[in-house]
Design an enzyme around this catalytic site. Structure first.
Site, PDB file in Angstrom:
ATOM      1  N   THR A 116       6.583   2.287   1.468  1.00 45.20           N
ATOM      2  CA  THR A 116       5.524   2.019   2.454  1.00 45.20           C
ATOM      3  C   THR A 116       6.020   1.042   3.513  1.00 45.20           C
ATOM      4  O   THR A 116       6.981   0.304   3.299  1.00 45.20           O
ATOM      5  CB  THR A 116       4.266   1.391   1.812  1.00 45.20           C
ATOM      6  OG1 THR A 116       4.498  -0.001   1.573  1.00 45.20           O
ATOM      7  CG2 THR A 116       3.875   2.091   0.513  1.00 45.20           C
ATOM      8  N   ASP A 117       5.342   1.039   4.634  1.00 42.27           N
ATOM      9  CA  ASP A 117       5.634   0.012   5.636  1.00 42.27           C
ATOM     10  C   ASP A 117       5.127  -1.336   5.100  1.00 42.27           C
ATOM     11  O   ASP A 117       4.410  -1.393   4.105  1.00 42.27           O
ATOM     12  CB  ASP A 117       4.998   0.378   6.983  1.00 42.27           C
ATOM     13  CG  ASP A 117       5.836  -0.149   8.145  1.00 42.27           C
ATOM     14  OD1 ASP A 117       6.485  -1.209   7.987  1.00 42.27           O
ATOM     15  OD2 ASP A 117       5.841   0.477   9.225  1.00 42.27           O
TER      16      ASP A 117
END
Ligand SMILES: *[C@@H]1O[C@H](CO)[C@@H](O)[C@H](O)[C@H]1NC(C)=O
Ligand SMILES: *[C@@H]1O[C@H](CO)[C@@H](O)[C@H](O)[C@H]1NC(C)=O
Ligand SMILES: *[C@@H]1O[C@H](CO)[C@@H](O)[C@H](O)[C@H]1NC(C)=O
Ligand SMILES: *[C@@H]1O[C@H](CO)[C@@H](O)[C@H](O)[C@H]1NC(C)=O
Ligand SMILES: *[C@@H]1O[C@H](CO)[C@@H](O)[C@H](O)[C@H]1NC(C)=O
Ligand SMILES: *[C@@H]1O[C@H](CO)[C@@H](O)[C@H](O)[C@H]1NC(C)=O
Ligand SMILES: CC(=O)N[C@H]1CO[C@H](CO)[C@@H](O)[C@@H]1O
Length: 628
Positions: A331-332
């Protein structure tokens, strides 16, 4: 020529050896057999299964987080603070083994020593799982902690937009191979790039790290890029790449950015969702190891209106099932926990799920199909989800298996250390630097050249220059006389930053957003110079500037994407010729920009220059000699 020289440079490099003092204690125990996961005679899947079988839930949870790694004073371990655990705790007690290095690299040897210290710390844990260090891009000119770093002692290249301007997959491949050598030399084994978003909305603040507006060009270049970093097959001499931001940043509502609450929406008024998938398909075919979904949430599509990492339809349905991606989904940064930023709160990017608790957010991300949480260290949440029976340990194992596999293939279990003295020799060596400078010069994009004013050759002695935005001291070292006012000058050199509107603080302010046109005051100021003296404008195109007035009034206009004053002079004085072609359209007006559809490329009305525009000098310029 280039290839032969490159091979020579690589052959001349010392191989990285494990010094005797660096031998971890378990390597010296000759009397006992190594556990299977430590024994390189076994194949990767056997080693992974052996290791997973030995791991506690806590040790598994640690694998699923990738946090920022800060460097303590004098290259010691970071002591913790501002919401971050100390490195000793993160590695030793939370069992984290993935970090992105947040520090400038000004001394390769010191950084290599520091990464060895990190690996020694990891080896002291019960299972001694090595650390994988990643990084944002580090080979260009802009510094913005959160998206990239200045080159420091690494070789210095134009931004990816400049490589796109060259339209040359071979140059991209060389760049990536050199960046790989420099990364590996200091112990960086994963790249939080390439960024293959498409700049279909000219105002978006993150265009600088893309390859521009065209899906086909981006797809072609990213293949060379991924192969340059990873090699044909991933192995001990590879850097694993993270392709981002799935399913394509770019179509941000009104060109804002989804780091921020006001910019969380991605919109598709032109029904052009699939256009953004083209580069990701190419990346998967090229062997991309890891993918990062973007912060944004899609509006008005068939998908749930939640951030892409929370989005099962996107991560499992589209990325894994439809596109067949089997690698790691990371994920970011910062989707669960609010953080400190610029003396305030930086809200977690839990777009569309703001109402969920941290535990519920973590569950939704795992359920969507992500393997690792970026910019978080909430191992407690994963442990609780399993202990509460919300997520099965088998689901955790699926992700941990992929993450460990990556470490084994990269050879980190067999030798996590680097050679600091070799790092000092490899990083920023003359050959790498020269190729970077060559790319800086060649990527210059000549937009206008009235009366073939450029190149400025055979200048009379004592020609006077008025300069702004350049290193005037350096210009003087080239025996050019600089003066203080346009009125005294024969020529003016202006280096301009593409227009933007100032935003709050440091982090947000550094993401150039808003209007792409200069305000009236600035236009008037510039116009006074253009009407006084023939002016050569070098505009840094980190965004598609709206500059019809400059095109009309300046004697020549060049676009650049990260270049030194020296590269500029070499081009202006005809030591070499500009070869770049625009990686996006340059719009005519802000009205045209505001009327564009966020997801449609090349749709601002009557652009000043089209994608692909770029003049050459009328005279011939050789690689080695002046223009004739
Ligand atoms: C590694 O495994 C092989 C095959 O089982 C074995 O012959 C060898 O002794 C092992 N090496 C060590 C150092 O344990
Ligand atoms: C860092 O090094 C400097 C110079 O040697 C020294 O004065 C300082 O005390 C050191 N700081 C720490 C935390 O070790
Ligand atoms: C995002 O889209 C939603 C749904 O159309 C809308 O209500 C909202 O105002 C938009 N903008 C932001 C910043 O949420
Ligand atoms: C400007 O150029 C001079 C001469 O080459 C150099 O010494 C100086 O470090 C440069 N300044 C900057 C800010 O790069
Ligand atoms: C600048 O001029 C000096 C003195 O005429 C000369 O020695 C030097 O080589 C020149 N440097 C360049 C870069 O042309
Ligand atoms: C206009 O732009 C200039 C330079 O970009 C900036 O310094 C100035 O603050 C701006 N003025 C206004 C009124 O926005
Ligand atoms: C072991 C330790 O100190 N863990 C801390 C790490 O950071 C989280 C979030 O700040 C704390 O809740 C833990 O106590």
């Amino acid at each position: 020529m280039w290839t032969a020289a490159f091979t020579l440079a690589l052959a001349a490099m010392p191989s990285v050896t494990l010094g005797a003092t660096r031998r971890p204690h378990w390597m010296n125990r000759r009397d006992t057999a190594l556990p299977i996961y430590r024994n390189s005679s076994y194949c990767v899947s056997e080693r992974v299964e052996d290791l997973i079988g030995r791991m506690t839930l806590e040790e598994k949870a640690g694998q699923m987080f990738q946090q920022m790694l800060f460097v303590g004073e004098n290259n010691t371990l970071f002591d913790g603070g501002s919401g971050y655990n100390s490195t000793k705790v993160a590695i030793g007690e939370m069992y984290m083994t993935h970090f992105n290095l947040v520090a400038d690299i000004e001394d390769a040897q010191a950084v290599a020593e520091f990464t060895n210290l990190i690996q020694e710390t990891a080896l002291e844990t019960r299972l001694g799982i090595p650390v994988t260090l990643s990084t944002d891009p580090r080979h260009s000119f802009t510094e913005h902690i959160g998206t990239g770093f200045q080159a420091g002692v690494f070789s210095q290249w134009p931004e990816s937009l400049g490589l796109a301007a060259l339209r040359d997959a071979e140059v991209v491949k060389k760049f990536a191979e050199i960046a790989r050598e420099e990364y590996i030399a200091v112990g960086l084994r994963a790249a939080l790039h390439p960024q293959v978003d498409l700049s279909t909305e000219p105002r978006w603040a993150r265009i600088k790290g893309t390859w521009g507006e065209d899906a086909t060009l981006t797809s072609e270049l990213l293949v060379a890029y991924i192969k340059g970093f990873q090699g044909e097959v991933l192995g001990p001499h590879s850097v694993s790449t993270v392709t981002k931001h799935f399913p394509g940043g770019g179509p941000l509502e009104n060109g804002e950015d989804s780091h921020f609450n006001y910019g969380k929406n991605q919109t598709y008024p032109g029904n052009n969702f699939d256009y953004f998938l083209t580069p990701f398909k190419a990346a998967i075919a090229a062997g991309a190891r890891q993918m990062m979904p973007y912060y944004s949430r899609p509006i008005g599509t068939k998908y749930e209106e939640v951030g892409f990492s929370f989005n099962k339809g996107i991560v499992t349905g589209l990325l894994k099932e439809e596109l067949g991606f089997e690698g790691v989904v990371l994920t970011d940064w910062g989707l669960i926990t609010d953080a400190e930023m610029d003396g305030g709160i930086f809200e977690a990017r839990a777009w569309g799920v703001e109402h969920l608790s941290g535990l519920e957010r973590a569950a939704k991300i795992l359920d969507a199909g992500c393997d690792q949480f970026g910019g978080e260290e909430r191992t407690d949440l994963v442990i609780q989800l399993v202990n509460d029976g919300i997520i099965s340990e088998a689901r955790i194992d699926q992700s941990v298996r992929k993450l460990l596999r990556e470490k084994f293939i990269l050879g980190l279990f067999d030798n996590p250390f680097v050679d600091p003295e070799a790092a000092a020799r490899v990083v920023g060596n003359d050959y790498f630097v020269r190729l970077g400078e060559d790319a800086q010069r060649r990527s210059y994009t000549l937009l206008t050249n009235k009366d073939n004013i450029l190149p400025l050759t055979n200048l009379p002695e004592k020609t006077k220059f008025y300069v702004e935005g350049f290193n005037a001291t350096f210009i003087e070292t080239r025996n050019l006389t600089t003066v203080d006012t346009p009125e005294e000058a024969d020529y003016a050199f202006l280096r301009l930053t593409a227009p933007y509107e100032p935003r709050y603080g440091v982090f947000e302010a550094n993401m150039n957003a808003g209007s792409l046109a200069y305000n009236a005051t600035e236009q008037k100021r510039q116009a006074a110079i253009y009407s006084t003296v023939p002016t050569i404008v070098d505009i840094i195109l980190d965004r598609p500037a709206v500059i019809p007035e400059i095109v009309e009034k300046a004697a020549a206009v060049l676009g650049s994407y990260g270049s030194s004053t020296e590269a500029f002079l070499d081009v202006i004085l005809g030591e070499s010729g500009p070869e770049g072609k625009l990686p996006f359209d340059l719009p005519r007006s802000m009205e045209a920009v505001e009327n564009n559809m966020e997801d449609v490329p090349f749709d601002t009305r009557n652009p000043v220059f089209k994608f692909g525009h770029g003049l050459r000098y009328a005279s011939k310029c050789g690689d080695e000699g002046k223009c004739t």
